[in-house]
Design an enzyme around this catalytic site. Structure first.
Site, PDB file in Angstrom:
ATOM      1  N   ASN A  12      28.495  20.163  27.494  1.00 16.09           N
ATOM      2  CA  ASN A  12      29.424  21.166  26.986  1.00 16.09           C
ATOM      3  C   ASN A  12      29.092  22.520  27.590  1.00 16.09           C
ATOM      4  O   ASN A  12      27.979  23.034  27.426  1.00 16.09           O
ATOM      5  CB  ASN A  12      29.330  21.275  25.461  1.00 16.09           C
ATOM      6  CG  ASN A  12      30.304  22.303  24.905  1.00 16.09           C
ATOM      7  OD1 ASN A  12      31.515  22.076  24.895  1.00 16.09           O
ATOM      8  ND2 ASN A  12      29.789  23.452  24.467  1.00 16.09           N
ATOM      9  N   GLU A  13      30.084  23.080  28.293  1.00 17.91           N
ATOM     10  CA  GLU A  13      30.019  24.446  28.818  1.00 17.91           C
ATOM     11  C   GLU A  13      28.758  24.785  29.589  1.00 17.91           C
ATOM     12  O   GLU A  13      28.140  25.839  29.355  1.00 17.91           O
ATOM     13  CB  GLU A  13      30.210  25.453  27.676  1.00 17.91           C
ATOM     14  CG  GLU A  13      31.542  25.345  26.994  1.00 17.91           C
ATOM     15  CD  GLU A  13      31.844  26.512  26.068  1.00 17.91           C
ATOM     16  OE1 GLU A  13      30.905  27.243  25.692  1.00 17.91           O
ATOM     17  OE2 GLU A  13      33.009  26.708  25.725  1.00 17.91           O
ATOM     18  N   GLU A  58      38.543  22.802  23.053  1.00 15.36           N
ATOM     19  CA  GLU A  58      38.295  23.832  22.035  1.00 15.36           C
ATOM     20  C   GLU A  58      39.312  24.938  22.187  1.00 15.36           C
ATOM     21  O   GLU A  58      39.539  25.442  23.293  1.00 15.36           O
ATOM     22  CB  GLU A  58      36.891  24.454  22.180  1.00 15.36           C
ATOM     23  CG  GLU A  58      35.767  23.566  21.744  1.00 15.36           C
ATOM     24  CD  GLU A  58      34.392  24.233  21.847  1.00 15.36           C
ATOM     25  OE1 GLU A  58      34.302  25.479  21.766  1.00 15.36           O
ATOM     26  OE2 GLU A  58      33.413  23.481  22.011  1.00 15.36           O
ATOM     27  N   TRP A  69      38.947  24.011  17.571  1.00 18.26           N
ATOM     28  CA  TRP A  69      37.580  24.349  17.207  1.00 18.26           C
ATOM     29  C   TRP A  69      37.641  25.166  15.945  1.00 18.26           C
ATOM     30  O   TRP A  69      38.222  26.228  15.967  1.00 18.26           O
ATOM     31  CB  TRP A  69      36.887  25.144  18.318  1.00 18.26           C
ATOM     32  CG  TRP A  69      35.423  25.296  18.063  1.00 18.26           C
ATOM     33  CD1 TRP A  69      34.768  26.412  17.632  1.00 18.26           C
ATOM     34  CD2 TRP A  69      34.438  24.270  18.226  1.00 18.26           C
ATOM     35  NE1 TRP A  69      33.426  26.145  17.510  1.00 18.26           N
ATOM     36  CE2 TRP A  69      33.199  24.845  17.867  1.00 18.26           C
ATOM     37  CE3 TRP A  69      34.480  22.921  18.619  1.00 18.26           C
ATOM     38  CZ2 TRP A  69      32.010  24.119  17.895  1.00 18.26           C
ATOM     39  CZ3 TRP A  69      33.300  22.221  18.655  1.00 18.26           C
ATOM     40  CH2 TRP A  69      32.074  22.815  18.293  1.00 18.26           C
ATOM     41  N   ASP A  81      25.668  27.408  19.838  1.00 26.71           N
ATOM     42  CA  ASP A  81      26.179  28.114  18.668  1.00 26.71           C
ATOM     43  C   ASP A  81      26.182  27.217  17.425  1.00 26.71           C
ATOM     44  O   ASP A  81      27.192  27.095  16.758  1.00 26.71           O
ATOM     45  CB  ASP A  81      27.610  28.584  19.014  1.00 26.71           C
ATOM     46  CG  ASP A  81      28.242  29.416  17.920  1.00 26.71           C
ATOM     47  OD1 ASP A  81      27.515  30.134  17.229  1.00 26.71           O
ATOM     48  OD2 ASP A  81      29.480  29.319  17.758  1.00 26.71           O
ATOM     49  N   LYS A 108      35.305  29.293  12.431  1.00 30.16           N
ATOM     50  CA  LYS A 108      36.527  28.816  13.087  1.00 30.16           C
ATOM     51  C   LYS A 108      37.049  27.527  12.456  1.00 30.16           C
ATOM     52  O   LYS A 108      38.016  26.937  12.936  1.00 30.16           O
ATOM     53  CB  LYS A 108      36.293  28.627  14.585  1.00 30.16           C
ATOM     54  CG  LYS A 108      35.995  29.940  15.294  1.00 30.16           C
ATOM     55  CD  LYS A 108      36.043  29.841  16.800  1.00 30.16           C
ATOM     56  CE  LYS A 108      35.611  31.146  17.430  1.00 30.16           C
ATOM     57  NZ  LYS A 108      34.181  31.460  17.281  1.00 30.16           N
ATOM     58  N   TYR A 165      38.213  35.526  21.896  1.00 26.31           N
ATOM     59  CA  TYR A 165      37.193  36.301  22.617  1.00 26.31           C
ATOM     60  C   TYR A 165      37.837  37.167  23.707  1.00 26.31           C
ATOM     61  O   TYR A 165      37.303  38.200  24.081  1.00 26.31           O
ATOM     62  CB  TYR A 165      36.137  35.386  23.241  1.00 26.31           C
ATOM     63  CG  TYR A 165      35.271  34.671  22.225  1.00 26.31           C
ATOM     64  CD1 TYR A 165      34.468  35.390  21.336  1.00 26.31           C
ATOM     65  CD2 TYR A 165      35.260  33.287  22.149  1.00 26.31           C
ATOM     66  CE1 TYR A 165      33.673  34.744  20.408  1.00 26.31           C
ATOM     67  CE2 TYR A 165      34.458  32.624  21.221  1.00 26.31           C
ATOM     68  CZ  TYR A 165      33.674  33.362  20.347  1.00 26.31           C
ATOM     69  OH  TYR A 165      32.891  32.711  19.429  1.00 26.31           O
ATOM     70  N   ASN A 172      37.454  24.479  27.153  1.00 28.57           N
ATOM     71  CA  ASN A 172      37.298  25.274  25.932  1.00 28.57           C
ATOM     72  C   ASN A 172      37.829  26.668  26.240  1.00 28.57           C
ATOM     73  O   ASN A 172      37.295  27.339  27.129  1.00 28.57           O
ATOM     74  CB  ASN A 172      35.818  25.401  25.548  1.00 28.57           C
ATOM     75  CG  ASN A 172      35.216  24.085  25.087  1.00 28.57           C
ATOM     76  OD1 ASN A 172      35.923  23.096  24.910  1.00 28.57           O
ATOM     77  ND2 ASN A 172      33.913  24.078  24.874  1.00 28.57           N
ATOM     78  N   TYR A 177      39.449  30.460  24.664  1.00 25.77           N
ATOM     79  CA  TYR A 177      39.599  31.328  23.489  1.00 25.77           C
ATOM     80  C   TYR A 177      40.474  32.539  23.804  1.00 25.77           C
ATOM     81  O   TYR A 177      40.184  33.644  23.351  1.00 25.77           O
ATOM     82  CB  TYR A 177      38.212  31.729  22.984  1.00 25.77           C
ATOM     83  CG  TYR A 177      37.504  30.551  22.340  1.00 25.77           C
ATOM     84  CD1 TYR A 177      37.700  30.255  20.996  1.00 25.77           C
ATOM     85  CD2 TYR A 177      36.686  29.703  23.085  1.00 25.77           C
ATOM     86  CE1 TYR A 177      37.088  29.160  20.394  1.00 25.77           C
ATOM     87  CE2 TYR A 177      36.075  28.610  22.503  1.00 25.77           C
ATOM     88  CZ  TYR A 177      36.274  28.346  21.156  1.00 25.77           C
ATOM     89  OH  TYR A 177      35.673  27.261  20.567  1.00 25.77           O
TER      90      TYR A 177
END
Ligand code: GCB
Length: 592
Positions: A413-414, A504, A549, A162, A568, A473, A467, A469
């Site tokens: 990352n992820e 995050e 984040w 992203d 963000k 999300y 991370n 949200y």
């Protein structure tokens, strides 16, 4: 590889400035040998900078393929008889370079340095033509991965991360000179023994014959505090001034190569911060003291220059970190410019240092407009990708091993982390990182679709990095529900007995959008969202850090969930505070 510097025996010349530049959409430049003469039909381009946003032209912004850069440099007259090296701090994502007609170096990976000795291709006092072809295409065998898809709008480069795929020569390029006998590497590992500090050093040299290595350690006032000899050894510093968060105290270790006649063949200065890092149960200890991370996941991302390094933005971003009370950041999602790490060392800012392994997760593909790939398979992320990833880790550790600010390696990352394939892919990479650097903890950043109880890769980490949200999300505009599920998940992770870093959490926020009813996207919602998260963190002892984040809004590919990029940021892209910045300042600084 040593970072270029000026010393008693070394001299460098910056090649920053305006270079010739040309897109090579037809991919003809290599066979047509464009490096053999002045680059025809070129425009001028700033180095360092991403090329994408400099020209007001969509064909440049969205370009993928080969681009050519060229400059002419006059080699300093005084370099006669010296060994001359061409050094790139990075070329995103790969490059091949020529000096005059000779190919001198190729490198894969967009965020680590590479260099070549070019002595035989240049002459002191004369001009040399330097040509570089940089390629920004991503595939399943690159870190980060991407694909090229045929669409009715033509070929499109798509990727699974992203942030915008900025490319070019993002960091300084140098020509530098050393003597024939020269140092090639210095490693320091520091320790504490009561009030004293210890520094174990290791050096490597080339063409040094029987030259002797001597080291001199000076404190920040230039006073000699220890000396040693031999290619490796251990120094003790009595009553050491520790490097600590908020106190970037550095010693200077001068490494000298001394010839038979007592002459100084090479001198290299390595700064050293004496500190320890240990994970103890759920605590993250720096110098034996529990450390709580406050700060951000950041990006190298600026208007106009994209991912180009810029000293003014560097200093300004750190001023904002201080203003808001952040003691740390993560180099999400790739290694940052070395000047950033040097500055973090001097400022006493703690860094989580991350590779460019972002987007190894086809579960995210729908989000980025691509479909139907499996993450780990012979055709997608495979053994070859893992070798590229391993090399990226080797180069990151080699580059950043001596920075006291770096306390933790984040190797991805992820990524997809729920499958046996993920377990097989990551186990050797954790082993490799520990073997390269046994002194720092290692982790990776877990994605919210592979929550507690499902992730098969976290078992390898020394810390848990999450991370999450909830409230953005998931459970958007339902902060009570978000608070419940988030706490529940964190309790699960806490039961594993490792420190948890929330790497995050964030909410897109349109600056200037206000709402008395705390609607998502408003500045008020961002504050309420962060408050909810903080209530949860404060109830879980194992949480040892909170990285919002993101530090600032940043550029992404366009899409229906991105309004002029990712919003963000706690600061806008031009570094103005949203309401959340003031709220964080109140939480993190306490002095208001
Ligand atoms: C994430 C990614 C980050 C994205 C962020 C978002 O989990 O790690 O790169 O920008 O979410 O805003 O969706």
């Amino acid at each position: 590889m040593l970072r270029p510097q000026d010393s008693a025996t070394r001299e460098r010349k910056s090649l920053s400035g305006l270079w010739r530049f040309r897109l090579d959409g037809a991919g003809e430049g290599r066979s047509a040998e464009w490096f053999k003469g002045p680059l025809a039909n070129a425009r001028e381009m700033a180095v360092p900078a991403s090329f994408n946003d400099i020209c007001a032209d969509a064909a440049v912004r969205d370009y993928f393929g080969d681009v050519w850069y060229q400059t002419v440099v006059r080699v300093p007259r005084g370099w006669d008889g010296q060994r001359v090296v061409l050094h790139f701090e990075s070329a995103t994502h790969r490059a091949t370079a020529w000096v005059n007609d000779a190919e001198v170096v190729s490198h894969e990976g967009g965020y680590t340095p590479f260099e070549a000795e070019v002595t035989e291709h240049v002459r002191a006092g004369e001009e040399a033509r330097i040509t570089v072809v940089v390629n920004n295409t991503l595939s399943f065998q690159t870190i980060p991965p991407g694909v090229i898809e045929d669409t009715p709008d033509g070929k499109r480069q798509r990727y699974f991360h992203d942030f915008f795929n900025y490319a070019g020569l993002h960091r300084p390029v140098w020509l530098y000179a050393t003597g024939r006998a020269h140092l090639t590497d210095v490693t320091v590992v520091t320790g504490l023994d009561g009030a004293n500090g210890t520094i174990e050093y290791r050096t490597e040299a080339e063409d040094a014959g029987g030259a002797e290595v001597r080291v001199v350690l000076r404190d920040a006032d230039g006073v000699e505090v220890a000396t040693g000899s031999g290619p490796s050894g251990r120094l003790t510093v009595e009553n050491v001034h520790r490097w600590a968060p908020g106190d970037g105290y550095l010693y200077d270790l001068e490494v000298q190569l001394i010839g038979d006649a007592g002459d100084l063949l090479d001198s290299y200065h390595q700064s050293v911060g004496v500190r320890t890092v240990v994970v103890d149960g759920t605590r993250f200890l720096i110098n034996g003291e529990p450390f709580y991370f406050t700060g951000f996941g950041k990006h190298e991302d600026f208007p106009v220059i994209g991912k180009g390094h810029n000293d003014a933005f560097l200093v300004h971003d750190f001023e904002l970190l201080k203003w808001i009370g952040a003691n740390s950041f993560r180099t999400s999602h790739y290694p940052y410019a070395e000047a950033v790490l040097d500055y973090a060392d001097r400022q006493g800012v703690v860094v989580i240092d991350e590779t460019a392994a972002v987007g190894l997760n086809m579960g995210l593909a729908g989000f980025f407009g691509t479909q139907g790939y499996t993450t780990f398979s012979p055709e997608t992320v495979n053994d070859q990708t893992r070798e590229v990833h391993a090399q990226a880790i080797r180069e990151l550790v080699a580059r950043d091993k001596n920075h006291p600010s770096v306390v933790l390696w984040s190797i991805a990352n992820e990524p997809e982390s729920e499958s046996e394939a993920a377990e097989r892919y990551f186990k050797p990479l954790f082993e490799l990182t520990r073997q390269l650097d046994p002194t720092r903890p290692v982790g990776f950043v877990n994605f919210m679709s592979h929550p507690y109880g499902k992730c098969r890769v976290s078992q390898f980490g020394d810390v848990v990095m999450l991370n999450r949200y909830y409230g953005w999300y998931l459970h958007n505009d339902e902060l009570n529900a978000a608070e419940l599920v988030w706490e529940e998940e964190l309790k699960g992770w806490a039961s594993e007995g490792k420190p948890i870093l929330v790497t995050e959490y964030g909410a897109d926020t349109y600056p200037g959008l206000h709402s008395v009813t705390t609607q998502p996207w408003s500045e008020e919602y961002q504050v309420a969202y962060l408050d909810m998260n903080h209530r949860v963190f404060d109830r879980i002892d194992a949480v040892v850090g909170e990285h919002v984040w993101n530090f600032a809004d940043f550029a992404t590919t366009s899409g229906i969930v991105r309004v002029g990029g990712n919003k963000k940021g706690v600061f806008t892209r031009d570094r103005q505070p949203k309401a959340a910045a003031w709220a964080l300042r109140r939480r993190w600084r306490r002095d208001g």
